[in-house]
Design a protein around this motif. Structure first.
Motif, PDB file in Angstrom:
ATOM      1  N   LEU A  16       4.010  17.633  -1.890  1.00  0.00           N
ATOM      2  CA  LEU A  16       3.219  16.823  -0.960  1.00  0.00           C
ATOM      3  C   LEU A  16       3.351  15.335  -1.236  1.00  0.00           C
ATOM      4  CD1 LEU A  16       1.617  17.752   1.464  1.00  0.00           C
ATOM      5  CD2 LEU A  16       2.063  19.607  -0.100  1.00  0.00           C
ATOM      6  N   TYR A  17       3.503  14.978  -2.510  1.00  0.00           N
ATOM      7  CA  TYR A  17       3.696  13.556  -2.823  1.00  0.00           C
ATOM      8  C   TYR A  17       5.020  13.083  -2.228  1.00  0.00           C
ATOM      9  CZ  TYR A  17       4.508   9.233  -5.303  1.00  0.00           C
ATOM     10  OH  TYR A  17       4.782   7.925  -5.600  1.00  0.00           O
ATOM     11  N   GLU A  18       6.060  13.892  -2.390  1.00  0.00           N
ATOM     12  CA  GLU A  18       7.359  13.487  -1.843  1.00  0.00           C
ATOM     13  C   GLU A  18       7.343  13.429  -0.326  1.00  0.00           C
ATOM     14  OE1 GLU A  18      10.524  15.516  -3.878  1.00  0.00           O
ATOM     15  OE2 GLU A  18       9.935  14.497  -5.721  1.00  0.00           O
ATOM     16  N   GLU A  19       6.656  14.388   0.275  1.00  0.00           N
ATOM     17  CA  GLU A  19       6.520  14.371   1.739  1.00  0.00           C
ATOM     18  C   GLU A  19       5.801  13.090   2.177  1.00  0.00           C
ATOM     19  OE1 GLU A  19       5.237  18.178   3.392  1.00  0.00           O
ATOM     20  OE2 GLU A  19       4.210  17.135   5.016  1.00  0.00           O
ATOM     21  N   ALA A  20       4.790  12.706   1.434  1.00  0.00           N
ATOM     22  CA  ALA A  20       4.015  11.508   1.787  1.00  0.00           C
ATOM     23  C   ALA A  20       4.855  10.228   1.658  1.00  0.00           C
ATOM     24  CB  ALA A  20       2.756  11.411   0.926  1.00  0.00           C
ATOM     25  N   VAL A  21       5.621  10.104   0.554  1.00  0.00           N
ATOM     26  CA  VAL A  21       6.395   8.858   0.407  1.00  0.00           C
ATOM     27  C   VAL A  21       7.573   8.806   1.385  1.00  0.00           C
ATOM     28  CG1 VAL A  21       5.706   8.259  -1.941  1.00  0.00           C
ATOM     29  CG2 VAL A  21       7.702   9.690  -1.613  1.00  0.00           C
ATOM     30  N   LEU A  22       8.005   9.963   1.872  1.00  0.00           N
ATOM     31  CA  LEU A  22       9.058   9.956   2.898  1.00  0.00           C
ATOM     32  C   LEU A  22       8.498   9.668   4.289  1.00  0.00           C
ATOM     33  CD1 LEU A  22      11.206  13.041   1.801  1.00  0.00           C
ATOM     34  CD2 LEU A  22      11.894  10.633   1.728  1.00  0.00           C
ATOM     35  N   SER A  23       7.203   9.919   4.465  1.00  0.00           N
ATOM     36  CA  SER A  23       6.623   9.811   5.803  1.00  0.00           C
ATOM     37  C   SER A  23       5.869   8.499   6.038  1.00  0.00           C
ATOM     38  CB  SER A  23       5.650  10.971   6.045  1.00  0.00           C
ATOM     39  OG  SER A  23       6.264  12.209   5.769  1.00  0.00           O
ATOM     40  N   TYR A  24       5.464   7.830   4.956  1.00  0.00           N
ATOM     41  CA  TYR A  24       4.663   6.598   5.078  1.00  0.00           C
ATOM     42  C   TYR A  24       5.258   5.531   4.173  1.00  0.00           C
ATOM     43  CZ  TYR A  24       1.648   9.947   7.260  1.00  0.00           C
ATOM     44  OH  TYR A  24       1.187  10.923   8.104  1.00  0.00           O
ATOM     45  N   LYS A  25       4.869   4.277   4.440  1.00  0.00           N
ATOM     46  CA  LYS A  25       5.325   3.201   3.556  1.00  0.00           C
ATOM     47  C   LYS A  25       4.816   3.476   2.148  1.00  0.00           C
ATOM     48  CE  LYS A  25       5.718  -0.688   6.698  1.00  0.00           C
ATOM     49  NZ  LYS A  25       4.686  -0.516   7.770  1.00  0.00           N
ATOM     50  N   LYS A  26       5.702   3.325   1.174  1.00  0.00           N
ATOM     51  CA  LYS A  26       5.364   3.686  -0.205  1.00  0.00           C
ATOM     52  C   LYS A  26       4.115   2.954  -0.702  1.00  0.00           C
ATOM     53  CE  LYS A  26       7.876   5.252  -4.071  1.00  0.00           C
ATOM     54  NZ  LYS A  26       8.615   4.991  -5.213  1.00  0.00           N
ATOM     55  N   GLU A  27       3.941   1.709  -0.223  1.00  0.00           N
ATOM     56  CA  GLU A  27       2.816   0.889  -0.703  1.00  0.00           C
ATOM     57  C   GLU A  27       1.462   1.475  -0.303  1.00  0.00           C
ATOM     58  OE1 GLU A  27       6.072  -0.119   0.545  1.00  0.00           O
ATOM     59  OE2 GLU A  27       5.065  -1.527   1.886  1.00  0.00           O
TER      60      GLU A  27
END
Ligand code: DAT
Length: 171
Positions: free
Chosen positions: A128-139
């Motif tokens: 889920l963390y990887e999905e999140a950083v791929l889907s939203y700006k990392k910041e």
């Protein structure tokens, strides 16, 4: 007054609902559990035999939420995040729980066998963390530990501070 939309995501059992509901009550924002929303509106497009669960109709979920999201002030809770429009969220929190702790929580929820193992692996592989950083700006993506009641309180305090600051900056 403008208010932010907050996404709370992570593997099932990490504490999204516990945090999301309490946060909504403290911050005066509304809370949406996407799993419950789908169940109530039967927003499904089939059934996954392998996982023994219905398949979410993502387009209908988005249509259902669009008006509320554009108003702002919504806390969304779901164990997935790549199908929501990126523009919806001002901040994304990925809750993280240690394996042994998550195992106990899922077991007491009645998960067994493959379902239990797959969810533990999902947490180990930071899916889920990887999905999140791929889907939203990392910041805007933040991981938060969610193992103990102390973690919960700390997370609530930190997110409350962030919300208050966002409201000051945007109004
Ligand atoms: P989720 O919505 O991610 O599936 P939940 O909020 O239903 O998770 O929580 C799963 C269980 O874990 C539930 O019995 C409450 C407990 N829990 C949640 N956050 C916790 C925390 N920070 N410390 C201890 N227990 C927690």
């Amino acid at each position: 007054m403008r208010r932010p939309n907050v996404l709370i995501t992570g593997t099932p059992g990490v504490g999204k609902t516990t945090l999301g509901k309490e946060l909504a009550s403290r911050a005066g924002l509304s809370y949406v559990n996407v799993g419950d929303l789908a169940k109530e509106g039967e927003l499904y497009e089939g059934f996954d035999e392998e996982y023994d669960c219905p398949i979410l109709d993502e387009d209908r979920v988005i249509d259902e939420l669009e008006d509320r999201m554009s108003e702002g002030g919504v806390i969304v809770d779901y164990h997935g995040c790549d199908f929501f429009p990126e523009r919806w969220f001002h901040i994304v929190f990925v809750l993280r729980t240690e394996n042994s702790c998550l195992y106990d929580r899922l077991e007491s929820r009645g998960y067994t066998g493959k379902k239990l193992q797959d969810n533990i692996q999902c947490e180990i592989f930071q899916t889920l963390y990887e999905e999140a950083v791929l889907s939203y700006k990392k910041e805007i993506v933040h991981q938060l530990p969610s193992n103990t009641p102390e973690d919960l309180e700390r997370n609530l305090d930190q997110i409350m501070q962030w919300i208050e600051q966002w409201m000051k900056d945007n109004n």
